[in-house]
Scaffold this motif. Structure first.
Motif, mmCIF file in Angstrom:
data_model
loop_
_atom_site.group_PDB
_atom_site.id
_atom_site.type_symbol
_atom_site.label_atom_id
_atom_site.label_comp_id
_atom_site.label_asym_id
_atom_site.label_seq_id
_atom_site.Cartn_x
_atom_site.Cartn_y
_atom_site.Cartn_z
ATOM 1 N N ASP A 123 0.810 -1.211 0.000
ATOM 2 C CA ASP A 123 0.000 0.000 0.000
ATOM 3 C C ASP A 123 0.847 1.266 0.000
ATOM 4 O O ASP A 123 0.362 2.327 -0.421
ATOM 5 N N VAL A 126 1.015 2.994 -3.331
ATOM 6 C CA VAL A 126 -0.179 3.610 -3.923
ATOM 7 C C VAL A 126 -0.155 5.096 -3.626
ATOM 8 O O VAL A 126 -0.014 5.505 -2.461
ATOM 9 N N TRP A 147 -5.616 6.886 -3.859
ATOM 10 C CA TRP A 147 -6.591 5.844 -3.478
ATOM 11 C C TRP A 147 -7.960 6.082 -4.123
ATOM 12 O O TRP A 147 -8.787 5.175 -4.144
ATOM 13 N N VAL A 202 -8.647 3.544 -6.774
ATOM 14 C CA VAL A 202 -8.869 2.149 -6.390
ATOM 15 C C VAL A 202 -10.366 1.869 -6.453
ATOM 16 O O VAL A 202 -11.169 2.673 -5.934
ATOM 17 N N VAL A 259 -4.936 -4.157 -6.039
ATOM 18 C CA VAL A 259 -4.137 -2.933 -6.037
ATOM 19 C C VAL A 259 -2.721 -3.268 -6.498
ATOM 20 O O VAL A 259 -2.053 -4.136 -5.914
ATOM 21 N N TYR A 283 -14.102 -7.448 -3.701
ATOM 22 C CA TYR A 283 -13.909 -6.357 -2.744
ATOM 23 C C TYR A 283 -15.248 -5.808 -2.281
ATOM 24 O O TYR A 283 -16.289 -5.992 -2.922
#
Length: 480
Positions: A108, A111, A114, A117, A136, A144
């Motif tokens: 993470d 990333v 966000w 996402v 991701v 999800y």
């Protein structure tokens, strides 16, 4: 050559039947297998989604408590406790979308946005989202769910959970392999059964085809035996009836030709012998010459009568003889017949008794007169001198019934069923004047008028011929 061609035809029928069965089987089993796999996939995905909803509901309450207390450390503990690096990824974001805690920090931290996402944009707008998307920074599919964390109407953050589908995909691949193996096995078994079934259906067709070929080549009278308990049995029965009928017609044809040859040969031979005798010198003797000329004249008349009867019978059987449709009085018709044959009756010493109702029928008067004259001629030929012929006519409200009875020696039991056949005569030597066509012509005339004729006889008590003809509508009768 015929056998080879028949084999090709049979194989074509068998192949078409087998191909049809296999096509239906493959189509049916494929649709069934596809439906089963689709149902299994939908069921699994729905079950996992329900599980994730339950998990996130429970976690969101614990996370909401920690966020209200601004206890970020507790949030991280919850995430590490319920998240699994390989299977379940759990993330918590604040109201602005900043990552507070994650079960996969190494991934993470790479990333940067966000909002891109899947599900985050909707969740930050206080709308839950769920589905399947790529992981991701990964190309693997994951299931999800992203849901806003709300407590007492206050938006506290976002909880996002995703699970890997690799295990399910591996299980689903095994299920697909099992289903496809079962599908192939089912198709093979059904193909074996279909081959047998197609052969059992094409085999009777081959037998009937060969039977039809034999009929076409003139082999009549054979019997086709098929035990299928379906329409093929009925078709086989019809083919058997056709074979027997053709055999009967062939027999009648051969008999007819033999009889015609015999009937023509006799007068022609007599004429030839007589002419040869005249050429040999009989012409010089007046008495012998006159007798020979009389013989020639008689045989010529016999030939003329035979040819006329043959043509008459042929036209009646072919249906080309046009019948006039007139209203005919049965009593007047009988009177005409009796008047026409009266000289012969007087010469033979035979009298007639009439009892005929005045009935009206529809038909051709000349043809009906011909039929009655044939019956009266037959009665006179077989009557003894000083005997009587009884003619009666009456109705039974549906049809006119005419009976002609003589007092002759009668007809034997073995002859009676065949008297209406062409050229059949009770005189085996054929020395009489009959050529065996009179009763056959009579029967055809009556049948052409939608009627029927029967004969009964008792030894030494004469014979009775009965004619049944349709009555004309609104018929009235009286006796004379």
């Amino acid at each position: 050559m015929k056998g080879w061609w028949g084999s090709i035809k049979l194989n074509t029928i068998h192949s078409k039947l087998l191909a049809t069965y296999l096509l239906l089987i493959v189509l049916g089993t494929s649709l069934m297998a596809s439906y089963i796999l689709w149902s299994f996939h939908v069921y699994f995905m729905r079950s996992r989604q329900v599980d994730m909803e339950n998990w996130t509901n429970a976690l969101s309450e614990s996370v909401a408590d920690a966020l209200e207390e601004k206890n970020v450390q507790r949030v991280k503990v919850l995430v590490q406790r319920y998240g699994a690096p390989q299977n379940i990824t759990l993330r918590i974001f604040n109201q602005q979308g900043r990552l507070l805690a994650t079960s996969d920090p190494k991934l993470d931290q790479q990333v940067q946005d966000w909002y891109k996402v899947p599900g985050m944009a909707q969740a930050l707008q206080k709308r839950p989202a769920q589905g399947i998307a790529k992981g991701v920074l990964s190309s693997r599919d994951r299931l999800y769910i992203a849901r806003p964390i709300v407590r007492n109407g206050q938006f506290l953050g976002v909880l996002r959970m995703s699970i890997t589908l690799e295990q399910f995909q591996r299980q689903f691949a095994r299920v697909i392999a099992s289903v496809l193996s079962s599908l192939v096995l089912t198709i093979l078994l059904c193909a074996l059964i279909s081959t047998r079934f197609a052969r059992s259906l094409s085999r009777p067709i081959e037998i009937m085809r060969n039977f039809a070929i034999r009929l076409g080549s003139g082999q009549f009278g054979d019997t086709l035996t098929i035990h299928e308990n379906n329409e093929l049995d009925q078709l086989a029965a019809e083919l058997n009836r056709m074979s027997q009928r053709l055999a009967s017609l062939e027999h009648e044809r051969r008999t007819f030709l033999a009889n015609v040859s015999h009937e023509l040969r006799t007068p022609i031979s007599n004429v030839q012998v007589t002419v040869d005798a005249l050429k040999g010198g009989a012409y010089e003797e007046p008495q012998l010459r006159d007798r020979f000329f009389q013989t020639i004249e008689n045989e010529t008349k016999r030939l003329s009568r035979l040819i006329h009867d043959l043509l008459d019978l042929g036209r009646l059987e072919a249906g080309v003889s046009q019948l006039e449709q007139q209203t005919v009085s049965l009593s007047n018709l009988i009177k005409r017949a009796v008047n026409a044959i009266e000289p012969r009756m007087l010469a033979a010493g035979v009298s007639v008794q009439l009892k005929v109702a005045d009935l009206l029928i529809q038909g051709d008067p000349e043809r009906l007169l011909q039929a009655i004259l044939n019956l009266l001629d037959n009665a006179i030929k077989h009557s003894q001198p000083d005997s009587q012929v009884f003619i009666s006519g009456y109705s039974d409200d549906k049809q006119a019934i005419l009976k002609i009875q003589d007092q002759g020696k009668g007809i034997s039991e073995q002859d009676l069923p065949r008297i209406f056949e062409q050229f059949y005569t009770t005189d085996p030597s054929r020395t009489g004047k009959s050529n065996g066509l009179g009763l056959a012509i009579t029967k055809r005339i009556i049948e052409a008028h939608q009627g029927s004729i029967t004969a009964i006889s008792t030894a030494n008590q004469g014979a009775t011929f009965t004619i049944y003809l349709p009555l004309k509508a609104n018929n009235k009768s009286s006796m004379f």
